[in-house]
Motif scaffolding. Structure first.
Motif, PDB file in Angstrom:
ATOM      1  N   THR A  19       1.803  11.982   8.740  1.00 42.56           N
ATOM      2  CA  THR A  19       0.263  12.710   9.521  1.00 42.56           C
ATOM      3  C   THR A  19      -0.558  11.404  10.326  1.00 42.56           C
ATOM      4  OG1 THR A  19       0.044  14.435   7.605  1.00 42.56           O
ATOM      5  CG2 THR A  19      -1.784  14.396   9.646  1.00 42.56           C
ATOM      6  N   TYR A  20      -0.529  10.316   9.812  1.00 40.61           N
ATOM      7  CA  TYR A  20      -1.576   8.789   9.786  1.00 40.61           C
ATOM      8  C   TYR A  20      -0.140   8.510  10.926  1.00 40.61           C
ATOM      9  CZ  TYR A  20      -4.345  10.095   5.860  1.00 40.61           C
ATOM     10  OH  TYR A  20      -5.516  11.270   5.197  1.00 40.61           O
ATOM     11  N   ILE A  21       0.727   8.374  10.929  1.00 41.15           N
ATOM     12  CA  ILE A  21       1.492   7.525  11.951  1.00 41.15           C
ATOM     13  C   ILE A  21       1.210   8.182  13.315  1.00 41.15           C
ATOM     14  CG2 ILE A  21       4.201   6.848  12.596  1.00 41.15           C
ATOM     15  CD1 ILE A  21       4.356   6.533  10.149  1.00 41.15           C
ATOM     16  N   ALA A  22       1.809   9.338  13.002  1.00 42.78           N
ATOM     17  CA  ALA A  22       1.058  10.440  14.683  1.00 42.78           C
ATOM     18  C   ALA A  22      -0.349  10.219  15.060  1.00 42.78           C
ATOM     19  CB  ALA A  22       1.466  12.536  14.552  1.00 42.78           C
ATOM     20  N   ASP A  23      -1.304  10.226  14.408  1.00 44.26           N
ATOM     21  CA  ASP A  23      -2.963   9.792  14.363  1.00 44.26           C
ATOM     22  C   ASP A  23      -2.978   8.518  15.345  1.00 44.26           C
ATOM     23  OD1 ASP A  23      -5.664  11.166  14.882  1.00 44.26           O
ATOM     24  OD2 ASP A  23      -5.491   8.988  12.964  1.00 44.26           O
ATOM     25  N   ALA A  24      -1.570   7.194  14.688  1.00 52.90           N
ATOM     26  CA  ALA A  24      -2.064   6.195  14.805  1.00 52.90           C
ATOM     27  C   ALA A  24      -1.595   6.260  16.765  1.00 52.90           C
ATOM     28  CB  ALA A  24      -1.467   5.262  14.285  1.00 52.90           C
ATOM     29  N   ARG A  39      -9.529   0.011   8.533  1.00 55.81           N
ATOM     30  CA  ARG A  39      -9.230   1.353   6.919  1.00 55.81           C
ATOM     31  C   ARG A  39      -8.851   0.565   5.367  1.00 55.81           C
ATOM     32  NH1 ARG A  39      -8.188   7.461   9.173  1.00 55.81           N
ATOM     33  NH2 ARG A  39     -10.060   7.548  10.381  1.00 55.81           N
ATOM     34  N   CYS A  40      -7.613   0.419   5.939  1.00 51.05           N
ATOM     35  CA  CYS A  40      -6.608  -0.322   4.301  1.00 51.05           C
ATOM     36  C   CYS A  40      -7.488  -1.572   4.237  1.00 51.05           C
ATOM     37  CB  CYS A  40      -5.914  -0.349   4.926  1.00 51.05           C
ATOM     38  SG  CYS A  40      -4.907   0.195   5.564  1.00 51.05           S
ATOM     39  N   GLN A  41      -8.091  -2.316   4.551  1.00 50.66           N
ATOM     40  CA  GLN A  41      -8.687  -3.494   4.170  1.00 50.66           C
ATOM     41  C   GLN A  41     -10.178  -3.016   3.742  1.00 50.66           C
ATOM     42  OE1 GLN A  41      -7.358  -6.454   7.808  1.00 50.66           O
ATOM     43  NE2 GLN A  41      -8.859  -6.278   8.142  1.00 50.66           N
ATOM     44  N   GLU A  42     -11.179  -2.397   4.371  1.00 55.67           N
ATOM     45  CA  GLU A  42     -12.001  -2.181   3.848  1.00 55.67           C
ATOM     46  C   GLU A  42     -11.798  -1.494   2.227  1.00 55.67           C
ATOM     47  OE1 GLU A  42     -14.208   0.056   6.523  1.00 55.67           O
ATOM     48  OE2 GLU A  42     -14.576  -1.480   7.662  1.00 55.67           O
ATOM     49  N   PHE A  43     -11.318  -0.395   2.413  1.00 54.93           N
ATOM     50  CA  PHE A  43     -10.721   0.182   0.654  1.00 54.93           C
ATOM     51  C   PHE A  43     -10.393  -0.383  -0.196  1.00 54.93           C
ATOM     52  CE2 PHE A  43      -7.481   1.985  -2.260  1.00 54.93           C
ATOM     53  CZ  PHE A  43      -8.199   2.759  -2.591  1.00 54.93           C
ATOM     54  N   LEU A  44      -9.759  -2.327   0.568  1.00 56.38           N
ATOM     55  CA  LEU A  44      -9.391  -2.361  -0.758  1.00 56.38           C
ATOM     56  C   LEU A  44     -10.644  -3.523  -0.931  1.00 56.38           C
ATOM     57  CD1 LEU A  44      -5.640  -3.532   0.921  1.00 56.38           C
ATOM     58  CD2 LEU A  44      -5.899  -2.821  -1.397  1.00 56.38           C
ATOM     59  N   GLU A  45     -11.555  -4.618  -0.095  1.00 56.44           N
ATOM     60  CA  GLU A  45     -12.555  -4.931  -0.216  1.00 56.44           C
ATOM     61  C   GLU A  45     -13.514  -4.193  -1.344  1.00 56.44           C
ATOM     62  OE1 GLU A  45     -13.728  -5.762   4.043  1.00 56.44           O
ATOM     63  OE2 GLU A  45     -12.210  -6.922   4.706  1.00 56.44           O
ATOM     64  N   GLN A  46     -13.370  -2.983  -0.670  1.00 61.90           N
ATOM     65  CA  GLN A  46     -14.742  -2.079  -1.679  1.00 61.90           C
ATOM     66  C   GLN A  46     -14.330  -2.039  -3.140  1.00 61.90           C
ATOM     67  OE1 GLN A  46     -16.072   1.327   1.153  1.00 61.90           O
ATOM     68  NE2 GLN A  46     -17.164  -0.548   2.457  1.00 61.90           N
ATOM     69  N   ARG A  47     -12.860  -1.543  -3.225  1.00 66.01           N
ATOM     70  CA  ARG A  47     -11.973  -1.728  -4.518  1.00 66.01           C
ATOM     71  C   ARG A  47     -12.341  -2.238  -5.685  1.00 66.01           C
ATOM     72  NH1 ARG A  47      -9.032   3.619  -6.120  1.00 66.01           N
ATOM     73  NH2 ARG A  47      -8.659   3.390  -8.302  1.00 66.01           N
ATOM     74  N   TYR A  48     -11.721  -3.763  -4.551  1.00 65.56           N
ATOM     75  CA  TYR A  48     -10.883  -4.820  -6.298  1.00 65.56           C
ATOM     76  C   TYR A  48     -12.557  -5.678  -5.595  1.00 65.56           C
ATOM     77  CZ  TYR A  48      -7.581  -1.976  -6.807  1.00 65.56           C
ATOM     78  OH  TYR A  48      -6.861  -1.148  -6.557  1.00 65.56           O
ATOM     79  N   PRO A 243       0.332  -6.863  10.265  1.00 63.98           N
ATOM     80  CA  PRO A 243       0.994  -5.556   9.932  1.00 63.98           C
ATOM     81  C   PRO A 243       0.866  -5.147  12.173  1.00 63.98           C
ATOM     82  CG  PRO A 243       0.044  -5.172   8.458  1.00 63.98           C
ATOM     83  CD  PRO A 243      -0.834  -6.472   9.056  1.00 63.98           C
ATOM     84  N   SER A 244       1.853  -4.018  12.227  1.00 67.98           N
ATOM     85  CA  SER A 244       1.754  -2.807  13.148  1.00 67.98           C
ATOM     86  C   SER A 244       0.610  -1.660  12.584  1.00 67.98           C
ATOM     87  CB  SER A 244       2.127  -2.609  13.848  1.00 67.98           C
ATOM     88  OG  SER A 244       3.187  -1.472  13.021  1.00 67.98           O
ATOM     89  N   GLU A 245      -0.270  -1.011  13.437  1.00 69.62           N
ATOM     90  CA  GLU A 245      -0.710  -0.086  13.114  1.00 69.62           C
ATOM     91  C   GLU A 245      -0.215   1.508  12.499  1.00 69.62           C
ATOM     92  OE1 GLU A 245      -4.334  -0.631  12.472  1.00 69.62           O
ATOM     93  OE2 GLU A 245      -4.524   1.050  13.061  1.00 69.62           O
ATOM     94  N   ILE A 246       1.067   0.913  12.778  1.00 71.38           N
ATOM     95  CA  ILE A 246       2.243   1.807  12.518  1.00 71.38           C
ATOM     96  C   ILE A 246       2.494   1.575  10.794  1.00 71.38           C
ATOM     97  CG2 ILE A 246       4.461   3.195  12.340  1.00 71.38           C
ATOM     98  CD1 ILE A 246       4.817   2.650  15.482  1.00 71.38           C
ATOM     99  N   THR A 247       2.816   0.921   9.864  1.00 65.04           N
ATOM    100  CA  THR A 247       2.541   0.071   8.925  1.00 65.04           C
ATOM    101  C   THR A 247       1.220   0.068   8.236  1.00 65.04           C
ATOM    102  OG1 THR A 247       4.448  -2.113   9.406  1.00 65.04           O
ATOM    103  CG2 THR A 247       3.159  -2.084   7.194  1.00 65.04           C
ATOM    104  N   ALA A 248      -0.042   0.158   8.579  1.00 67.97           N
ATOM    105  CA  ALA A 248      -0.796  -0.219   7.870  1.00 67.97           C
ATOM    106  C   ALA A 248      -1.089   1.468   7.858  1.00 67.97           C
ATOM    107  CB  ALA A 248      -2.028  -0.645   9.061  1.00 67.97           C
ATOM    108  N   ALA A 249      -1.100   2.639   8.702  1.00 66.45           N
ATOM    109  CA  ALA A 249      -1.501   3.903   9.095  1.00 66.45           C
ATOM    110  C   ALA A 249      -0.654   4.832   7.728  1.00 66.45           C
ATOM    111  CB  ALA A 249      -0.607   5.074   9.851  1.00 66.45           C
ATOM    112  N   PHE A 250       0.852   4.533   7.628  1.00 69.60           N
ATOM    113  CA  PHE A 250       1.735   4.365   6.323  1.00 69.60           C
ATOM    114  C   PHE A 250       0.721   4.057   4.638  1.00 69.60           C
ATOM    115  CE2 PHE A 250       6.432   5.632   4.874  1.00 69.60           C
ATOM    116  CZ  PHE A 250       6.584   5.725   3.614  1.00 69.60           C
ATOM    117  N   LEU A 251       0.681   3.034   5.501  1.00 71.60           N
ATOM    118  CA  LEU A 251      -0.243   2.385   3.872  1.00 71.60           C
ATOM    119  C   LEU A 251      -1.254   3.257   3.795  1.00 71.60           C
ATOM    120  CD1 LEU A 251      -0.274   0.331   1.850  1.00 71.60           C
ATOM    121  CD2 LEU A 251      -1.242  -1.106   3.341  1.00 71.60           C
ATOM    122  N   TRP A 252      -2.415   3.559   4.334  1.00 73.93           N
ATOM    123  CA  TRP A 252      -3.286   4.332   5.211  1.00 73.93           C
ATOM    124  C   TRP A 252      -2.914   5.559   3.630  1.00 73.93           C
ATOM    125  CZ3 TRP A 252      -8.168   3.863   2.820  1.00 73.93           C
ATOM    126  CH2 TRP A 252      -9.686   5.109   3.505  1.00 73.93           C
TER     127      TRP A 252
END
Ligand SMILES: *Cc1c(COP(=O)(O)O)cnc(C)c1O
Length: 384
Positions: A19-24, A39-48, A243-252
């Protein structure tokens, strides 16, 4: 024997990846540093609490970025455990530095801080703790040592997402944020995955702007995109680490499910731990001894055998029962590449883990019945 084989690992998808890859794709930007990367980076910064998180194409890339940022070059020495993955060492060797291998502790395969202390010279620039199985190294002792000698700490936190170091006062510190830099991996064998993938946590504020430049081929593109620079220029050395946004969307999708992934992994780990207790009491094997200062993340479950021959026979026995168990980390100081470069010191604990540690199948979708089969097969080997 007719039962389906149990693989060592099977990558787990949480359901939203496509779903997220399609959105990307719909957003029309699939190269790096787009919406999902942010999104991934902000999440990781905020959480840790990382000062800056930068997604990378692999954990290896995060280590290579760390090595560039550490500023090491020919003549500089970098201390790390011999019992680790090749990327920890390659990253610094690629900068022309000398890698000095230290032994790991007898009780758990993490860097022995006293052994590292004995290896410090005026040329030592960096020390690299590797948090094996997401269980923290002795970080207070290590940070004190590093500070005393003006040495940078780069944490190899490849296996350590959502794992913590517990200090003397009981405070929990996320792994990867105690050193100047922390390198994480999202390789498909890790807890949180994106196929290949990684992240560099930059904790020293003075390193953030250079980290972003190295990340984007040595250019100031990230700052330019934010409107902080009026020209997009070549500022420093660098490479294509993002990484590409495809990878980042998967990771999200995976990061959204982080709590559930962690919970499941811990439950499976604990289940092995309890089921194998009687076998340890009989003296057949040893289970992991997680240090009391570590809150681990269930990344690896291993057993230790008496000797290498026993481990080989156990692996063969499990294979006949359709169970894939694997060992890893042939100590790097004895590798074909490095043994001539190593100074000849024996590293007995590292060598013992190389010879006797066996990892059991551990992945999100492993069932209780499969775990029982693994435990029964091990018991049959020793008891039968
Ligand atoms: C997995 C791992 C790496 C490398 O990460 P990749 O994402 O596979 O490049 C480095 N160090 C350790 C300790 C690892 O477990």
């Amino acid at each position: 024997m007719s039962e389906a084989p149990i693989p060592f690992n099977r990558p787990h998808t949480v359901g939203k990846e496509l779903t997220y890859i399609a959105d990307a794709l719909r957003r029309g930007k699939i190269s790096g540093n787009g919406v999902y990367t942010q999104r991934c980076q902000e999440f990781l910064e905020q959480r840790y609490g990382f000062a800056k998180a930068l997604l990378t194409a692999s954990g290896t890339d995060a280590l290579e970025m760390a090595a560039i940022l550490s500023g090491v070059g020919p003549g500089d020495e970098v201390i790390m455990p011999s019992y680790t993955y090749v990327s920890t060492a390659n990253a610094f060797l690629l900068r022309g530095a000398t890698v000095v291998f230290a032994d790991v502790e007898a009780g758990y395969p993490n860097l022995d801080v006293e052994a590292a202390a004995a290896l410090i010279t005026p040329r030592t620039r960096v020390v690299v703790p590797v948090h094996y199985g997401g269980a923290a190294c002795r970080m207070d002792a290590l940070l004190q040592l590093a500070e005393r000698h003006g040495v940078m700490v780069v944490e190899d936190a490849a296996q350590a997402i959502n794992a913590f170091y517990i200090d003397g006062e009981g405070r929990h510190h996320p792994l990867g944020r105690l050193g100047a830099l922390g390198a994480f991996s999202f390789h498909e064998t890790k807890n949180v995955i994106s196929g290949e993938g990684g992240m560099l946590a930059v904790n020293a504020p003075s390193l953030i702007s250079r980290a972003e430049i190295i990340w984007e081929k040595g250019t100031n593109r990230a700052a330019f995109w934010r409107g902080e620079a009026n020209r997009y220029e070549w500022m420093d050395v660098g490479s294509s680490f993002l990484p590409s946004e495809i990878t980042a969307a998967f990771l999200w999708a995976q990061l959204e499910a982080l709590a559930e992934i962690h919970r499941r992994r811990m439950a499976l780990w604990q289940r092995y731990y309890e089921a194998l207790a009687p076998l340890e009491r009989k003296g057949w094997l040893r289970r992991p001894r997680i240090p009391s200062h570590a809150r681990h993340n269930g990344h690896i479950f291993y057993v230790l055998t008496e000797d290498e021959a026993t481990r080989s026979r156990l692996i063969a026995h499990l294979q006949r029962r359709g169970i894939m168990a694997v060992f890893h980390y042939l100590s790097l100081h004895k590798s074909p590449f490095y043994r001539e470069r190593h100074d000849g010191r024996p590293l007995p604990n590292a060598e013992r883990y190389s010879a006797t540690l066996l990892r059991l199948p551990l992945f999100h979708d492993l069932t209780a019945a499969q775990q029982d089969r693994v435990v029964a097969a091990i018991a049959e080997f020793f008891g039968g």
